[in-house]
Design an enzyme around this catalytic site. Structure first.
Site, PDB file in Angstrom:
ATOM      1  N   GLY A   1      52.362 -31.166   6.627  1.00  0.00           N
ATOM      2  CA  GLY A   1      52.317 -32.652   6.845  1.00  0.00           C
ATOM      3  C   GLY A   1      53.917 -33.015   7.500  1.00  0.00           C
ATOM      4  O   GLY A   1      54.817 -32.424   6.936  1.00  0.00           O
TER       5      GLY A   1
ATOM      6  N   TYR B   1      54.093 -40.207  15.183  1.00  0.00           N
ATOM      7  CA  TYR B   1      54.887 -39.988  14.471  1.00  0.00           C
ATOM      8  C   TYR B   1      56.316 -39.821  15.151  1.00  0.00           C
ATOM      9  O   TYR B   1      57.350 -39.697  14.724  1.00  0.00           O
ATOM     10  CB  TYR B   1      54.702 -38.589  13.784  1.00  0.00           C
TER      11      TYR B   1
END
Length: 323
Positions: free
Chosen positions: A22, A55
């Site tokens: 991740g 992100y």
């Protein structure tokens, strides 16, 4: 060990590595960290990399992937890369726009998996979190089935090998599964999942539909104030995980990761520390007994770190339902 050998078959015939890296980081972490950490992860044996448009680090993650291809460590087809369409791009004509923006940032030709990040549409525009003059989020009304049809087109165009969803509850999954003219069903549902929120009922439902559950925040969470209730207990401080870690001569994080693998859940491990990234690869080196799996099952407290409370008045907010 190369995690590539450890894969799960998706309903569309593609294979997903069961251990993923991740890349999300709180705002204060410099973006360059994502490049550095992703390179370390690939060197350590991670082949599944998870990111998202939201992100805002895909340029940096793409740089790491491409540099590891350039130096001969991996080929593009060795890497399983996931991106996600953000809530402000749910209108059907915007889904591919978001994916193409990601591909441009990454400088890659396709993603292996493309997900709908949340089942909630927000007002399109430059801002990821569009707000009115009172600081209230501005939502959009888009039928999730229309968004899904646009996802199917991305797969047909070869821009995404597989398509799935994230943060969907059972009702929202069923809505897509029952859609007239469904061409491809979601291959996975990526949700928060760890011993304090083990998602047992959702996992059973997904299994029954041949949908893979992918776990984020599998080690608890980054505890970023914007997203996480600061009073929630720290998962890795749990004494049961601590004593089990001693028993197996591993870390509490490895116990939490191994727990998911043995349930058939694809698990994302997030760390920017070289030592811990390498350590997390040890998840393939040991096995928990069925008794210990039961003990871990019993830790469930339905504690959700990423509660999404800022979206809770959205008509499609997923977390009101039991699962």
């Amino acid at each position: 060990m190369d995690s590539k050998q450890q894969t799960v078959r998706l309903s569309d015939g593609h294979f997903i590595p069961i251990l993923g890296f991740g890349t999300y980081a709180p705002q204060e972490v410099p973006k360059s960290k994502a490049t550095e950490a992703t390179k370390i992860a690939i060197d350590a044996g991670f082949r599944h990399i998870d990111s998202a448009s939201m992100y805002q680090n895909e340029k940096e993650v793409g740089l790491a992937i491409r540099s590891k291809i350039a130096d001969g460590t991996v080929k593009r087809e060795d890497i399983f890369y996931t991106s996600k369409v953000w809530c402000t791009f749910h209108r059907p004509e915007l889904v591919r726009v978001c994916l193409e923006q990601s591909l441009k940032q990454l400088q890659l030709d396709y993603v292996d998996l493309y997900l709908i990040h949340f089942p909630m549409a927000m007002k399109p525009g430059e801002n990821y979190l569009p707000k009115d003059e009172n600081g209230k989020l501005i939502y959009d009304a888009v039928d999730i089935c229309d968004t899904w049809e646009a996802m199917e087109k991305c797969k047909d165009a070869g821009l995404a090998k597989s398509i799935g969803v994230s943060n969907f509850n059972r009702r929202q999954l069923e809505k897509i599964l029952k859609k007239p003219g469904l061409k491809y069903k979601p291959v996975c549902n990526q949700v928060e999942c760890h011993p304090y929120l083990n998602q047992g009922k959702l996992l059973d439902f997904c299994r029954s539909k041949d949908i893979v559950l992918v776990a984020y925040s599998a080690l608890g969470s980054h505890r970023e104030k914007q997203w996480v209730d600061q009073s929630s207990p720290v998962l890795l401080d749990n004494p049961v995980l601590g004593s089990m870690a001693k028993k197996y001569n591993r870390t509490p994080a490895l116990i939490a990761l191994r727990y998911q693998l043995q349930r058939g859940v694809v698990v994302l491990a997030k760390s920017f520390s070289e030592k811990r990234i390498k350590e997390n690869m040890q998840v393939f080196e040991f096995q928990l007994t069925s008794e210990d799996m039961k003990v871990l099952d019993d830790l469930n407290k339905n504690i959700r770190y990423i509660s999404g409370s800022s979206f809770k008045d959205h008509p499609d907010f997923p977390f009101w339902d039991e699962y």
